[in-house]
Motif scaffolding. Structure first.
Motif, PDB file in Angstrom:
ATOM      1  N   ASP A 307      82.091  27.196 -12.472  1.00  0.00           N
ATOM      2  CA  ASP A 307      81.284  27.094 -11.248  1.00  0.00           C
ATOM      3  C   ASP A 307      82.174  26.872 -10.035  1.00  0.00           C
ATOM      4  O   ASP A 307      81.975  27.474  -8.973  1.00  0.00           O
ATOM      5  N   THR A 308      83.162  26.009 -10.182  1.00  0.00           N
ATOM      6  CA  THR A 308      84.108  25.766  -9.097  1.00  0.00           C
ATOM      7  C   THR A 308      84.904  27.025  -8.786  1.00  0.00           C
ATOM      8  O   THR A 308      85.137  27.367  -7.615  1.00  0.00           O
ATOM      9  N   LEU A 309      85.325  27.729  -9.829  1.00  0.00           N
ATOM     10  CA  LEU A 309      86.074  28.981  -9.669  1.00  0.00           C
ATOM     11  C   LEU A 309      85.276  29.980  -8.836  1.00  0.00           C
ATOM     12  O   LEU A 309      85.810  30.600  -7.889  1.00  0.00           O
ATOM     13  N   ALA A 311      82.740  29.339  -6.769  1.00  0.00           N
ATOM     14  CA  ALA A 311      82.480  28.830  -5.421  1.00  0.00           C
ATOM     15  C   ALA A 311      83.700  28.973  -4.516  1.00  0.00           C
ATOM     16  O   ALA A 311      83.566  29.193  -3.303  1.00  0.00           O
ATOM     17  N   GLN A 312      84.903  28.880  -5.090  1.00  0.00           N
ATOM     18  CA  GLN A 312      86.121  28.880  -4.276  1.00  0.00           C
ATOM     19  C   GLN A 312      86.805  30.241  -4.191  1.00  0.00           C
ATOM     20  O   GLN A 312      87.853  30.365  -3.547  1.00  0.00           O
ATOM     21  N   PHE A 313      86.230  31.257  -4.806  1.00  0.00           N
ATOM     22  CA  PHE A 313      86.922  32.555  -4.867  1.00  0.00           C
ATOM     23  C   PHE A 313      87.109  33.149  -3.482  1.00  0.00           C
ATOM     24  O   PHE A 313      86.183  33.203  -2.660  1.00  0.00           O
ATOM     25  N   ASP A 314      88.332  33.605  -3.221  1.00  0.00           N
ATOM     26  CA  ASP A 314      88.687  34.258  -1.968  1.00  0.00           C
ATOM     27  C   ASP A 314      88.840  35.753  -2.237  1.00  0.00           C
ATOM     28  O   ASP A 314      89.800  36.175  -2.877  1.00  0.00           O
ATOM     29  N   TYR A 315      87.888  36.533  -1.735  1.00  0.00           N
ATOM     30  CA  TYR A 315      87.902  37.975  -2.004  1.00  0.00           C
ATOM     31  C   TYR A 315      89.142  38.653  -1.425  1.00  0.00           C
ATOM     32  O   TYR A 315      89.602  39.670  -1.958  1.00  0.00           O
ATOM     33  N   LYS A 320      94.785  33.450  -5.507  1.00  0.00           N
ATOM     34  CA  LYS A 320      94.639  32.006  -5.318  1.00  0.00           C
ATOM     35  C   LYS A 320      93.787  31.380  -6.426  1.00  0.00           C
ATOM     36  O   LYS A 320      93.777  30.160  -6.591  1.00  0.00           O
ATOM     37  N   SER A 321      93.057  32.206  -7.195  1.00  0.00           N
ATOM     38  CA  SER A 321      92.234  31.690  -8.289  1.00  0.00           C
ATOM     39  C   SER A 321      93.016  31.482  -9.577  1.00  0.00           C
ATOM     40  O   SER A 321      92.484  30.910 -10.539  1.00  0.00           O
ATOM     41  N   LEU A 324      93.367  27.818 -11.128  1.00  0.00           N
ATOM     42  CA  LEU A 324      92.136  27.327 -11.720  1.00  0.00           C
ATOM     43  C   LEU A 324      91.802  28.090 -13.003  1.00  0.00           C
ATOM     44  O   LEU A 324      91.300  27.509 -13.974  1.00  0.00           O
ATOM     45  N   CYS A 355      93.852  39.225 -11.128  1.00  0.00           N
ATOM     46  CA  CYS A 355      94.080  38.497  -9.880  1.00  0.00           C
ATOM     47  C   CYS A 355      95.520  38.648  -9.401  1.00  0.00           C
ATOM     48  O   CYS A 355      95.792  38.637  -8.202  1.00  0.00           O
TER      49      CYS A 355
END
Length: 824
Positions: A307-309, A311-315, A320-321, A324, A355
């Protein structure tokens, strides 16, 4: 070697040969994150390639994110081919790969059993008389225990034997029984040793209007006892609806002509539960099932991190993922549940690679190789995003070759290493492993247990890239592929196949012989340097073969050498005799290449042999015009019998004359595939008035270009006789057909294969003479297997007997019968 390439240039450019490496887009990476949250699996089961519901598979795999698989009991090798001449074994290879291409599009996984598609079957009981039911049941149980589905969905109803293809009903019967036995520790304990028991939570029949006779009836019926799903969702990450993706998947079944238009919007699917009763509180097949991380002890922590992954994903910066993702990977590694642990660990690793924009590939500039050969391999490794990554080594486990790097890769700078590897002396051939022991009637003989359910063999020529990302080690296995540049197509990538050092190419696989000697020419082809040894034909009883052994010596790869044997028999016994071709006293193989743009190139190995039709075949001198249909062996068989055969086009019918030809023969389904035959009748009538004979083989009821092709009324039905051993009654034994030039015996109907006939005429003018009758058990007698009618000075013949199968298989009686059909 044959190769077939028939599609247009546009199609070639659009379709890919093998899956090129491609990192996922940011939208697709997010879909992968969402899939990490789902711990559910669905197995769809049916009988053939094309039976699967691609709409449902797409919805389950891409929308619901379930692990979704299709188990096709057969490879579809008993059907017809609408794109080329391949039938039987070769058609099974094509359809296997069409299914694999379909799954790449809709997101599913593909399984098979060892069951052979032996042709149309009228009920499950007949099907099981050919398949070894226990053996195929074992295969289905192995799939269930390996894939571990929560839900099984059958395409067909297990209760309707006799109302549809027998293979269809058999697939549902086997599915239900396998689901019941998959969790039994005592059921077939020894054969299933090494597999883990599994509980299937629900089994459904995916019903539709088709099973109720009409859409109107189905729409009007009470569906409160059924589960339902709307599978017509739109998937923004892909830019398509599930229906559109499913149409692309379905359209991979090109050999069956199943390309379809795409559609959009709501699409309902219905399900009947067959392992229990419907719960009134449930509406869709998955209501009430726990398919999340909470089904696993300790899974809640993983779910929270995902869930955190998300919510924080930068397209814009997917790399940056990675930290995590690596933390999630660590948490998963601490879990005790092994099945989902392995699946989700692999998903996480692939997301890390995506990624990072990681690309690793090993390629060579040849697409065929063999044991002991040296192979030049180009290796490329690159990380295209700013990620701390080290290339530790590249190795080739099969070939005992490696290179140590410990090189920190700079972002978007490729590391390329060229090397030469030597293939080991004992390396099994690649390709269609299920054909290496030939094609038995009911079930393929597959030596390796792990291959019983695989779609294709495991590639053994691999490169192993050892890397570290953020100081964490990873191992990437990459198949060595063939890569080349084409001035029109650009980059071409295909499979690298391993073949024997020597393959065989007989001048003719099928020979007609009698007590006189017959010459047989066999070509040897070297695929490596310095090949020498002996070539022999395994001699059957009551025959002699000279010479008994021939030595060969081929210095260079690609060199060919042709040899001749003389085969003599002591008597005529009207049977088909198989003579294995041995190289150094070992079974040898023929090599056939199949090239279509919608599937990877296929190099098919079959046991090399010569088939002898030992029969007292007689014929008269006849000039035959032949019009091709959907592809059969008839023209080759007629030439083999000694007739003068010339293939003509439908446009040539306007000049057809008894001055040039005595007989006109149409290939199977000519009236379904040749639109130019729409106005053929007047030309046929003129030819028969002159004294010519016209022979039509079977046509299907669908899409006839014309129904006006016969001199008197004749309608085609869907009637068929699937029992190839069905009793054949000779209705007019004194008729010339049964006496000239061959005296026909009841034994001429022995040893037929797959079926007696199909699409019999069932409504025809009484002026037609009925020559034979036959029927399947407990069914009506069919008298239209051979219909003839005197027309002018000539004859009209419509025959629905399966000549295209019998002549290709070398059935002796079929050759005698077809010779009479031409000559009487």
């Amino acid at each position: 070697m044959r190769s077939f390439l028939i599609f247009s240039f546009i199609t070639i450019c659009v379709l890919s040969s093998i899956s090129a490496q491609k990192s996922k887009t940011s939208a697709e990476i997010m879909e992968g994150f969402k899939k990490l949250k789902v711990l559910g699996s669905v197995l769809y089961i049916a009988a053939h390639p094309d039976d699967e519901n691609t709409r449902l598979i797409t919805y389950l795999a891409k929308d619901q994110k379930f692990n979704t698989a299709y188990l096709s009991l057969t490879r579809g090798d008993g059907g017809q081919n609408l794109i080329g001449p391949e039938l039987d074994e070769y058609l099974g290879v094509i359809r296997t790969n069409e299914l694999l291409q379909a799954r790449k599009i809709d997101g599913g996984t593909q399984y098979f059993t060892r069951a052979n598609d032996f042709g149309y079957s009228k009920n499950a009981e007949e099907t099981f008389s050919f398949w070894n039911k226990d053996s195929i049941l074992l295969d289905v149980i192995r799939v269930i225990r390996e894939f571990k589905p929560d839900v099984i969905i059958n395409r067909f109803d297990h209760r309707t034997s006799g109302k549809t293809h027998g293979h269809h009903t058999a697939s549902a019967i086997l599915s239900l029984e396998a689901a019941q036995h998959a969790n039994s520790p005592l059921f077939m304990q020894d054969p299933l040793k090494g597999t883990d028991m599994h509980i299937v939570q629900r089994v459904f029949f995916n019903t539709s209007w088709f099973f109720y006779g009409s859409k109107e009836k189905f729409d009007a019926m009470d569906k409160s006892g059924l589960y339902s799903l709307d599978v017509g969702s739109y998937l923004p990450a892909y830019g398509y609806s599930t229906n559109e993706i499913a149409a692309q998947s379905r359209s991979m079944h090109k050999s069956q002509g199943f390309g379809i238009n795409s559609s959009r919007g709501t699409m309902m699917e219905y399900f009947e539960r067959v392992d229990g009763v419907k719960d009134s509180q449930q509406n869709n097949p998955f209501d009430g099932l726990n398919l999340s991380w909470s089904r696993i002890n300790g899974g809640g922590n993983v779910d929270h991190l995902i869930d955190t992954l998300i919510a924080q994903f930068d397209y814009e910066k997917p790399w940056k993922s990675i930290p995590l993702l690596q933390k999630i990977e660590l948490y998963i590694s601490d879990l005790h549940e092994e099945h989902w642990k392995a699946i989700k660990s692999e998903e996480v690793r692939n997301l890390i690679y995506d990624c990072a924009g990681l690309f690793a590939e090993s390629s060579t500039d040849v697409f065929l190789t063999t044991t002991n050969e040296k192979l030049k391999v180009s290796n490329e490794c690159i990380v295209r995003n700013p990620v701390s990554m080290t290339l530790e080594s590249i190795s080739f486990p099969t070939c005992s070759k490696d290179s140590t790097y410990s090189l920190l890769l700079k972002p978007n700078q490729a590391e390329i290493w060229n090397t030469t590897i030597t293939l080991p002396s004992k390396l099994p051939p690649t390709g269609a492993f299920w054909l290496l022991n030939g094609r038995p009637r009911g079930m393929y003989k597959v030596d390796e247990l792990l291959n019983h359910n695989r779609p294709i063999g495991k590639k053994l020529l691999n490169a192993e890239f050892k890397i570290s990302i953020n100081h964490k080690p990873y191992v990437l296995m990459r198949e060595i592929i063939y890569k080349n540049d084409d001035p029109v197509l650009g980059e071409v990538k295909q499979n690298l196949d391993v073949i024997p050092a020597i393959t065989i190419a007989p001048d003719d696989h099928l020979l007609i012989t009698n007590s006189k000697s017959t010459k047989c020419r066999i070509k040897l082809i070297a695929h490596a340097d310095h090949q020498q040894g002996s070539l022999t034909l395994k001699c059957p009883d009551h025959f002699s073969i000279l010479p008994s052994k021939i030595a060969y010596n081929l210095d260079k790869s690609g060199q060919q050498q042709e040899f001749e044997f003389e085969i003599s028999g002591q008597s005529i016994d009207n049977r088909l005799i198989e003579l294995p071709i041995l190289v150094n006293q070992m079974q040898s193989y023929t090599l056939e290449s199949i090239k279509y743009p919608h599937i990877p190139w296929q190099n098919v190995l079959l046991p090399a042999q010569i088939k002898l039709i030992n029969t007292d075949l007689l014929k008269l001198k006849k000039r035959i015009a032949y019009i091709e249909g959907a592809g059969d062996y008839i023209d080759e068989a007629m030439t083999k019998m000694g007739f003068d055969v010339k293939t003509i086009l439908p446009a040539d019918l306007q000049n057809l004359s008894i001055k040039n030809f005595d007989v006109l023969v149409f290939g199977i389904r000519a009236l379904n595939t040749k639109s130019e035959l729409k106005s053929c009748k007047s030309y046929l009538d003129h030819f028969m008035e002159e004294g010519g004979k016209v022979i039509f083989q079977y046509n299907t009821t669908a899409e006839l270009v014309t129904e006006d092709f016969s001199p008197a009324g004749l309608k085609i039905s869907r009637d068929r006789v699937t029992d190839e051993n069905a009793t054949v009654k000779i209705l007019k034994p004194d008729h010339p057909f049964f006496n000239d030039p061959n005296k026909i015996r009841s034994s001429d109907f022995d040893h037929w294969v797959q079926e007696r006939g199909l699409y019999f005429a069932n409504n025809y003018d009484p002026s037609y003479e009925e020559l034979v009758s036959m029927n399947d058990p407990n069914e009506k007698e069919l008298k239209s297997g051979i219909l003839i009618r005197k027309t002018g000075k000539g004859w009209f013949v419509y025959t629905s007997l399966a000549w295209f199968r019998q002549l290709k298989a070398g059935v002796p009686g079929a050759y005698r019968l077809f010779s009479n059909l031409i000559c009487f």
